[in-house]
Scaffold this motif. Structure first.
Motif, PDB file in Angstrom:
ATOM      1  N   PHE A   5       0.661   1.795  -4.910  1.00 44.47           N
ATOM      2  CA  PHE A   5       0.133   1.608  -3.558  1.00 44.47           C
ATOM      3  C   PHE A   5       1.020   0.671  -2.736  1.00 44.47           C
ATOM      4  O   PHE A   5       1.209   0.883  -1.536  1.00 44.47           O
ATOM      5  N   GLN A   6       1.572  -0.351  -3.366  1.00 40.98           N
ATOM      6  CA  GLN A   6       2.468  -1.249  -2.641  1.00 40.98           C
ATOM      7  C   GLN A   6       3.722  -0.510  -2.183  1.00 40.98           C
ATOM      8  O   GLN A   6       4.177  -0.672  -1.042  1.00 40.98           O
ATOM      9  N   GLN A   7       4.295   0.306  -3.065  1.00 38.78           N
ATOM     10  CA  GLN A   7       5.505   1.040  -2.724  1.00 38.78           C
ATOM     11  C   GLN A   7       5.234   2.082  -1.639  1.00 38.78           C
ATOM     12  O   GLN A   7       6.059   2.276  -0.739  1.00 38.78           O
ATOM     13  N   LEU A   8       4.099   2.753  -1.713  1.00 38.58           N
ATOM     14  CA  LEU A   8       3.759   3.729  -0.675  1.00 38.58           C
ATOM     15  C   LEU A   8       3.591   3.046   0.678  1.00 38.58           C
ATOM     16  O   LEU A   8       3.969   3.603   1.717  1.00 38.58           O
ATOM     17  N   GLY A   9       3.038   1.853   0.672  1.00 41.19           N
ATOM     18  CA  GLY A   9       2.889   1.116   1.921  1.00 41.19           C
ATOM     19  C   GLY A   9       4.217   0.799   2.572  1.00 41.19           C
ATOM     20  O   GLY A   9       4.307   0.691   3.802  1.00 41.19           O
ATOM     21  N   LEU A  10       5.260   0.662   1.757  1.00 37.50           N
ATOM     22  CA  LEU A  10       6.604   0.416   2.286  1.00 37.50           C
ATOM     23  C   LEU A  10       7.262   1.706   2.776  1.00 37.50           C
ATOM     24  O   LEU A  10       8.197   1.667   3.575  1.00 37.50           O
ATOM     25  N   CYS A  11       6.774   2.860   2.284  1.00 32.92           N
ATOM     26  CA  CYS A  11       7.361   4.150   2.679  1.00 32.92           C
ATOM     27  C   CYS A  11       7.061   4.486   4.125  1.00 32.92           C
ATOM     28  O   CYS A  11       7.928   4.978   4.855  1.00 32.92           O
ATOM     29  N   ASP A  12       5.811   4.255   4.534  1.00 31.05           N
ATOM     30  CA  ASP A  12       5.406   4.650   5.880  1.00 31.05           C
ATOM     31  C   ASP A  12       4.107   3.943   6.249  1.00 31.05           C
ATOM     32  O   ASP A  12       3.258   3.700   5.373  1.00 31.05           O
ATOM     33  N   ALA A  16      -0.477   2.362   4.795  1.00 34.33           N
ATOM     34  CA  ALA A  16      -0.618   0.904   4.821  1.00 34.33           C
ATOM     35  C   ALA A  16      -2.039   0.439   4.516  1.00 34.33           C
ATOM     36  O   ALA A  16      -2.246  -0.722   4.154  1.00 34.33           O
ATOM     37  N   ARG A  17      -3.030   1.307   4.688  1.00 33.41           N
ATOM     38  CA  ARG A  17      -4.414   0.914   4.403  1.00 33.41           C
ATOM     39  C   ARG A  17      -5.102   2.027   3.622  1.00 33.41           C
ATOM     40  O   ARG A  17      -4.765   3.205   3.770  1.00 33.41           O
ATOM     41  N   PHE A  33     -10.294  -1.176   0.639  1.00 32.77           N
ATOM     42  CA  PHE A  33      -9.942  -1.996  -0.525  1.00 32.77           C
ATOM     43  C   PHE A  33      -8.481  -2.410  -0.454  1.00 32.77           C
ATOM     44  O   PHE A  33      -7.650  -1.727   0.143  1.00 32.77           O
ATOM     45  N   GLU A  34      -8.198  -3.557  -1.055  1.00 29.76           N
ATOM     46  CA  GLU A  34      -6.827  -4.015  -1.197  1.00 29.76           C
ATOM     47  C   GLU A  34      -6.319  -3.521  -2.547  1.00 29.76           C
ATOM     48  O   GLU A  34      -6.930  -3.816  -3.582  1.00 29.76           O
ATOM     49  N   PRO A  35      -5.218  -2.767  -2.573  1.00 32.70           N
ATOM     50  CA  PRO A  35      -4.748  -2.173  -3.836  1.00 32.70           C
ATOM     51  C   PRO A  35      -4.031  -3.175  -4.733  1.00 32.70           C
ATOM     52  O   PRO A  35      -2.815  -3.143  -4.906  1.00 32.70           O
ATOM     53  N   THR A  36      -4.800  -4.062  -5.333  1.00 32.27           N
ATOM     54  CA  THR A  36      -4.238  -5.084  -6.212  1.00 32.27           C
ATOM     55  C   THR A  36      -4.634  -4.813  -7.659  1.00 32.27           C
ATOM     56  O   THR A  36      -5.548  -4.031  -7.940  1.00 32.27           O
TER      57      THR A  36
END
Length: 215
Positions: A5-12, A16-17, A33-36
């Motif tokens: 999820f962190q890497q996908l958030g950096l993709c586009d 991000a949510r 939710f926060e993907p932690t």
């Protein structure tokens, strides 16, 4: 899962949510939710997200109003059972402006890289929505050819492929095959013919299953 999820958030920004996927848009939007790491441990303890003792399944939604399921991801992991395939499916955006950003070689390479970093899978493929045969193969946990295709080094070496196909190393773990620099289309005869030639070479190399013989 945290890495994915962190890497996908950096993709586009489209990734991000995230919200827990539910039976209605209204209900899903009430479950961000926060993907932690800690979040997923909490989810894992819920019975509704477990198919078996150590088999975890989860659906997430980006909250975007899109036709179909362009903002959805689903996965199953932890399975050693043949009837539960370890699988992660990310539905790509159809609508603008996200589609123009993500549905490019650069955008999808970043998405595949996120999958590889997180899961270290045997394979990964970006397939067209209308490619029912490829979808069935993926759902069964098998390898298939797509616009982009990742092959783990443990499965073997990628043979020489016809132009304009590109083969690039991916994270030191395998190879990324890119069929065409422009968006691949099942309606383009040249694209379909190229995919056929590539499929034959990958089958000969043992990287794709050989076609079934008719009895």
């Amino acid at each position: 899962m945290e890495v994915l999820f962190q890497q996908l958030g950096l993709c586009d920004p489209a990734y991000a949510r995230w919200f827990e996927y539910s039976y209605s848009r209204k209900h899903s939007l009430q479950q961000p939710f926060e993907p932690t790491y800690e979040t997923f441990l909490r989810f894992f303890e819920r019975r509704k997200y477990r198919l078996a003792r150590e088999v975890f399944t989860f659906d997430a939604w980006t909250g975007q109003e899109e036709r179909g399921r362009g903002g959805m991801m689903s996965f199953t992991c932890g399975s050693n059972e043949p009837f539960y395939s370890n699988l992660c499916v990310l539905h790509l955006p159809r609508e603008e402006p996200a589609a123009s950003r993500v549905l490019t070689v650069a955008g999808l390479t970043a998405v595949v890289r996120a999958m590889v970093r997180a899961w270290e899978p045997d394979g990964c493929a970006v397939i067209a929505e209308g490619d029912r045969d490829a979808k069935k193969v993926l759902e069964d946990g098998g390898p298939c050819l797509g616009w982009l295709m990742y092959v783990s080094a443990e499965r073997g070496n990628v043979p020489t492929l016809p132009k304009p196909v590109r083969v690039e190393p991916m994270e030191g773990k395998g190879s990324l095959i890119i069929l065409t620099p422009e968006r691949f289309s099942l309606r383009n005869p040249a694209h379909v013919a190229l995919a056929g030639r590539v499929r034959e070479r990958l089958q000969d190399a043992g990287l794709l299953p050989a076609p079934k013989k008719e009895e």
